[in-house]
Design a protein around this motif. Structure first.
Motif, mmCIF file in Angstrom:
data_model
loop_
_atom_site.group_PDB
_atom_site.id
_atom_site.type_symbol
_atom_site.label_atom_id
_atom_site.label_comp_id
_atom_site.label_asym_id
_atom_site.label_seq_id
_atom_site.Cartn_x
_atom_site.Cartn_y
_atom_site.Cartn_z
ATOM 1 N N SER A 1 0.871 -1.181 0.000
ATOM 2 C CA SER A 1 0.000 0.000 0.000
ATOM 3 C C SER A 1 0.900 1.221 0.000
ATOM 4 O O SER A 1 2.127 1.099 0.092
ATOM 5 N N GLU A 2 0.286 2.403 -0.070
ATOM 6 C CA GLU A 2 1.102 3.618 -0.065
ATOM 7 C C GLU A 2 1.775 3.822 1.282
ATOM 8 O O GLU A 2 2.697 4.619 1.414
ATOM 9 N N GLU A 3 1.315 3.082 2.294
ATOM 10 C CA GLU A 3 1.925 3.215 3.619
ATOM 11 C C GLU A 3 3.106 2.269 3.815
ATOM 12 O O GLU A 3 3.815 2.357 4.810
ATOM 13 N N THR A 4 3.286 1.333 2.883
ATOM 14 C CA THR A 4 4.392 0.375 3.012
ATOM 15 C C THR A 4 5.727 1.111 2.863
ATOM 16 O O THR A 4 5.896 1.906 1.951
ATOM 17 N N ARG A 5 6.639 0.862 3.785
ATOM 18 C CA ARG A 5 7.951 1.520 3.752
ATOM 19 C C ARG A 5 9.027 0.562 3.244
ATOM 20 O O ARG A 5 8.906 -0.655 3.388
ATOM 21 N N LYS A 6 10.065 1.158 2.664
ATOM 22 C CA LYS A 6 11.173 0.347 2.127
ATOM 23 C C LYS A 6 11.811 -0.510 3.232
ATOM 24 O O LYS A 6 12.177 -1.653 2.989
ATOM 25 N N GLU A 7 11.906 0.029 4.441
ATOM 26 C CA GLU A 7 12.501 -0.731 5.552
ATOM 27 C C GLU A 7 11.677 -1.988 5.833
ATOM 28 O O GLU A 7 12.222 -3.022 6.221
ATOM 29 N N GLU A 8 10.367 -1.874 5.673
ATOM 30 C CA GLU A 8 9.498 -3.045 5.907
ATOM 31 C C GLU A 8 9.758 -4.107 4.842
ATOM 32 O O GLU A 8 9.756 -5.307 5.121
ATOM 33 N N ILE A 9 9.960 -3.641 3.604
ATOM 34 C CA ILE A 9 10.255 -4.565 2.508
ATOM 35 C C ILE A 9 11.599 -5.251 2.764
ATOM 36 O O ILE A 9 11.726 -6.470 2.610
ATOM 37 N N ASP A 10 12.592 -4.471 3.197
ATOM 38 C CA ASP A 10 13.904 -5.045 3.476
ATOM 39 C C ASP A 10 13.822 -6.077 4.601
ATOM 40 O O ASP A 10 14.363 -7.171 4.487
ATOM 41 N N PHE A 11 13.119 -5.720 5.654
ATOM 42 C CA PHE A 11 12.964 -6.661 6.774
ATOM 43 C C PHE A 11 12.252 -7.930 6.307
ATOM 44 O O PHE A 11 12.624 -9.046 6.683
ATOM 45 N N THR A 12 11.237 -7.761 5.459
ATOM 46 C CA THR A 12 10.486 -8.912 4.958
ATOM 47 C C THR A 12 11.372 -9.829 4.110
ATOM 48 O O THR A 12 11.347 -11.048 4.292
ATOM 49 N N VAL A 13 12.174 -9.250 3.224
ATOM 50 C CA VAL A 13 13.033 -10.098 2.380
ATOM 51 C C VAL A 13 14.078 -10.801 3.254
ATOM 52 O O VAL A 13 14.313 -12.007 3.095
ATOM 53 N N ASP A 14 14.691 -10.066 4.192
ATOM 54 C CA ASP A 14 15.695 -10.683 5.071
ATOM 55 C C ASP A 14 15.078 -11.845 5.839
ATOM 56 O O ASP A 14 15.671 -12.923 5.962
ATOM 57 N N THR A 15 13.875 -11.634 6.360
ATOM 58 C CA THR A 15 13.187 -12.670 7.133
ATOM 59 C C THR A 15 12.833 -13.854 6.239
ATOM 60 O O THR A 15 13.020 -15.017 6.613
ATOM 61 N N LEU A 16 12.346 -13.539 5.057
ATOM 62 C CA LEU A 16 11.930 -14.577 4.114
ATOM 63 C C LEU A 16 13.110 -15.466 3.709
ATOM 64 O O LEU A 16 12.981 -16.696 3.638
ATOM 65 N N LYS A 17 14.246 -14.835 3.465
ATOM 66 C CA LYS A 17 15.457 -15.594 3.095
ATOM 67 C C LYS A 17 15.775 -16.625 4.160
ATOM 68 O O LYS A 17 16.039 -17.793 3.881
ATOM 69 N N HIS A 18 15.731 -16.154 5.386
ATOM 70 C CA HIS A 18 16.042 -16.984 6.534
ATOM 71 C C HIS A 18 15.010 -18.120 6.673
ATOM 72 O O HIS A 18 15.363 -19.283 6.870
ATOM 73 N N ILE A 19 13.738 -17.790 6.522
ATOM 74 C CA ILE A 19 12.663 -18.778 6.649
ATOM 75 C C ILE A 19 12.775 -19.843 5.551
ATOM 76 O O ILE A 19 12.647 -21.046 5.812
ATOM 77 N N ILE A 20 13.038 -19.393 4.337
ATOM 78 C CA ILE A 20 13.104 -20.332 3.220
ATOM 79 C C ILE A 20 14.314 -21.257 3.361
ATOM 80 O O ILE A 20 14.210 -22.466 3.136
ATOM 81 N N GLU A 21 15.433 -20.700 3.804
ATOM 82 C CA GLU A 21 16.617 -21.539 4.037
ATOM 83 C C GLU A 21 16.302 -22.610 5.072
ATOM 84 O O GLU A 21 16.638 -23.779 4.911
ATOM 85 N N ARG A 22 15.638 -22.168 6.136
ATOM 86 C CA ARG A 22 15.310 -23.075 7.237
ATOM 87 C C ARG A 22 14.360 -24.180 6.761
ATOM 88 O O ARG A 22 14.592 -25.356 7.024
ATOM 89 N N LEU A 23 13.307 -23.792 6.027
ATOM 90 C CA LEU A 23 12.333 -24.788 5.565
ATOM 91 C C LEU A 23 12.981 -25.750 4.558
ATOM 92 O O LEU A 23 12.733 -26.953 4.599
ATOM 93 N N ARG A 24 13.817 -25.211 3.688
ATOM 94 C CA ARG A 24 14.465 -26.089 2.700
ATOM 95 C C ARG A 24 15.445 -27.045 3.364
ATOM 96 O O ARG A 24 15.599 -28.181 2.929
ATOM 97 N N SER A 25 16.094 -26.568 4.432
ATOM 98 C CA SER A 25 17.072 -27.444 5.096
ATOM 99 C C SER A 25 16.372 -28.647 5.738
ATOM 100 O O SER A 25 16.991 -29.635 6.057
ATOM 101 N N MET A 26 15.055 -28.538 5.915
ATOM 102 C CA MET A 26 14.302 -29.661 6.501
ATOM 103 C C MET A 26 13.576 -30.473 5.430
ATOM 104 O O MET A 26 12.823 -31.373 5.751
ATOM 105 N N SER A 27 13.800 -30.102 4.156
ATOM 106 C CA SER A 27 13.036 -30.767 3.105
ATOM 107 C C SER A 27 13.850 -31.855 2.410
ATOM 108 O O SER A 27 14.877 -31.581 1.791
ATOM 109 N N PRO A 28 13.410 -33.101 2.513
ATOM 110 C CA PRO A 28 14.118 -34.191 1.832
ATOM 111 C C PRO A 28 14.117 -34.002 0.313
ATOM 112 O O PRO A 28 15.089 -34.342 -0.354
ATOM 113 N N LEU A 29 13.045 -33.421 -0.214
ATOM 114 C CA LEU A 29 12.949 -33.182 -1.657
ATOM 115 C C LEU A 29 14.054 -32.231 -2.117
ATOM 116 O O LEU A 29 14.683 -32.431 -3.146
#
Ligand code: PLP
Length: 396
Positions: free
Chosen positions: A356-384
């Motif tokens: 939205s117009e209220e979304t800030r760049k810092e929020e986007i940065d925090f989201t990508v940083d968090t997402l990277k970490h989450i995806i790494e973690r989930l993939r590290s547990m995935s046998p596939l």
């Protein structure tokens, strides 16, 4: 993070403080029923009239072409069923697409059970319909074409002007579900050849439970809600005065800031897409890169289960969605992602982030940083994933 990072604006938006302020008097001193005969009510009725003018002007319609409803779902149902019932002696064939909102798809399903014939246009890998396919499926008994303006999941914007032209060349009515487009991209119903258009308030900073259907003058569709003479006898029910005034205020605010807001959101969107593509491996962008809503980002992350991703993001205060809000809680992957050719297992790993117009760049940065970490973690547990990497490294 004790602050909420709200990236689910396609599901609903925050009602603007200005909208709440504009509505407030109608819950208090201006409580009257606009249909009553005394001056007190007459003044309220004229406020509704002004709101109707404001909204009509925004889409280049006239005030008597705006019919207030309870929202997008009602408007969609009305356009489809109202047209079907009014024109059934002329024909029983309706054309829509496989990627519509469930308000359209389930209304079509009902009409099919009532003896109507529905053709569902396919979409390409970006979510765009084919105009050639549209022309090819038109029949002498086709009464309505309903194609959404922009998709709520992947943000793809359909070729509305061309669809309008084709519909009218064949004397067929054209309805569009513009719930996600209204207030985000300019809409001129005359220029685009739109006969009916659905809008919902809560997707553009007005409250839930208000919306409208634009019906071009001269078109007769059957009412869906029979009742009093409200909305020129086409939609019964005591007028939702506060909702209507709120929707007009939200429209005014959207109109004032449309270009600036779209530019801001588009830049932030592209920054977010860029960071994800550069920093997270095996991420597939869903939807068209350019014919896309300014605030929509949607990715499939391979070897990831969407629901786990959402739950982990939630622990960091990030609100996002996997597929459509209405389908979460169901086990089937999104019908839109399947329609653009994502296989089941990949469609399950989707994430929609809507700004939205209220979304800030810092929020986007925090989201990508968090997402990277989450995806790494989930993939590290995935046998596939483990298997995939082992084979890749072995060059198989
Ligand atoms: C949200 C939405 C609807 C439904 O609108 P409601 O006001 O919630 O009933 C319909 N179509 C699209 C594309 C939507 O995003």
């Amino acid at each position: 993070m004790d602050r909420l990072i709200y990236l689910d604006n396609a599901a609903t938006t925050k009602t603007s403080p200005e909208v709440i302020e504009a509505m407030r008097p109608y819950f208090g001193e201006l409580f009257g029923n606009p249909a009553s005969a005394y001056t007190f009510a007459g003044n309220i009725n004229s406020d509704v009239g002004k709101a109707r003018e404001e909204i009509a002007g925004f889409i280049n319609a006239s005030a008597d072409e705006i019919y207030f409803t309870s929202g997008g779902s009602e408007s969609d149902n009305w356009a489809l069923k109202g047209t079907a019932f009014a024109l059934k002696s002329k024909g029983k064939h309706i054309i829509t697409t496989v990627i519509e909102h469930h308000a359209i798809l389930n209304a079509c399903n009902y009409l099919e059970r009532s003896g109507f014939d529905i053709t569902y246009l396919s979409v390409d890998e970006n979510g765009l319909i084919s105009l050639e396919e549209l022309k090819a499926v038109i029949r002498p008994d086709t009464i309505l074409i309903s194609v959404m303006f922009a998709n709520n999941e992947i943000g793809t914007i359909e070729p509305i002007a061309e669809i309008g032209r084709i519909a009218h060349e064949h004397g067929i009515l054209f309805h569009t579900d513009a719930v996600q487009a209204y207030g985000h991209i300019p809409i001129d119903v005359k220029e685009l050849g739109i006969d009916m258009l659905s809008v919902s308030g809560h997707k553009i900073n007005a409250p839930k439970g208000i919306g409208f259907l634009y019906i071009r003058n001269g078109i007769k569709i059957e009412p869906l809600i029979h009742g009093g003479s409200q909305e020129r006898g086409k939609r019964g029910g005591t007028t939702n005065v506060a909702g209507i005034v709120g929707l007009a205020k939200a429209t005014e605010l959207a109109a004032e800031s449309l270009e600036k807001r779209a530019k801001y959101e588009r830049e932030l969107r592209d920054y977010l897409i860029g960071r994800i593509e550069n920093e997270i491996p095996y991420a597939l962008l869903n939807g068209d890169r350019s014919k896309r809503l300014p605030n929509n980002v949607n990715f499939c992350f391979r070897f990831i289960e969407g629901e786990s991703m959402l739950l982990l993001l939630d622990q960091y205060g990030i609100c996002a969605s996997s597929g459509s809000a209405c389908t979460s809680g169901s086990l089937d992957p999104s019908h839109v992602l399947l329609a653009i050719g994502r296989p089941h297992e990949i469609a399950h790993g989707s994430l929609r982030l809507t700004l939205s117009e209220e979304t800030r760049k810092e929020e986007i940065d925090f989201t990508v940083d968090t997402l990277k970490h989450i995806i790494e973690r989930l993939r590290s547990m995935s046998p596939l994933y483990e298997d995939f990497i082992r084979k890749k490294e072995a060059g198989v």
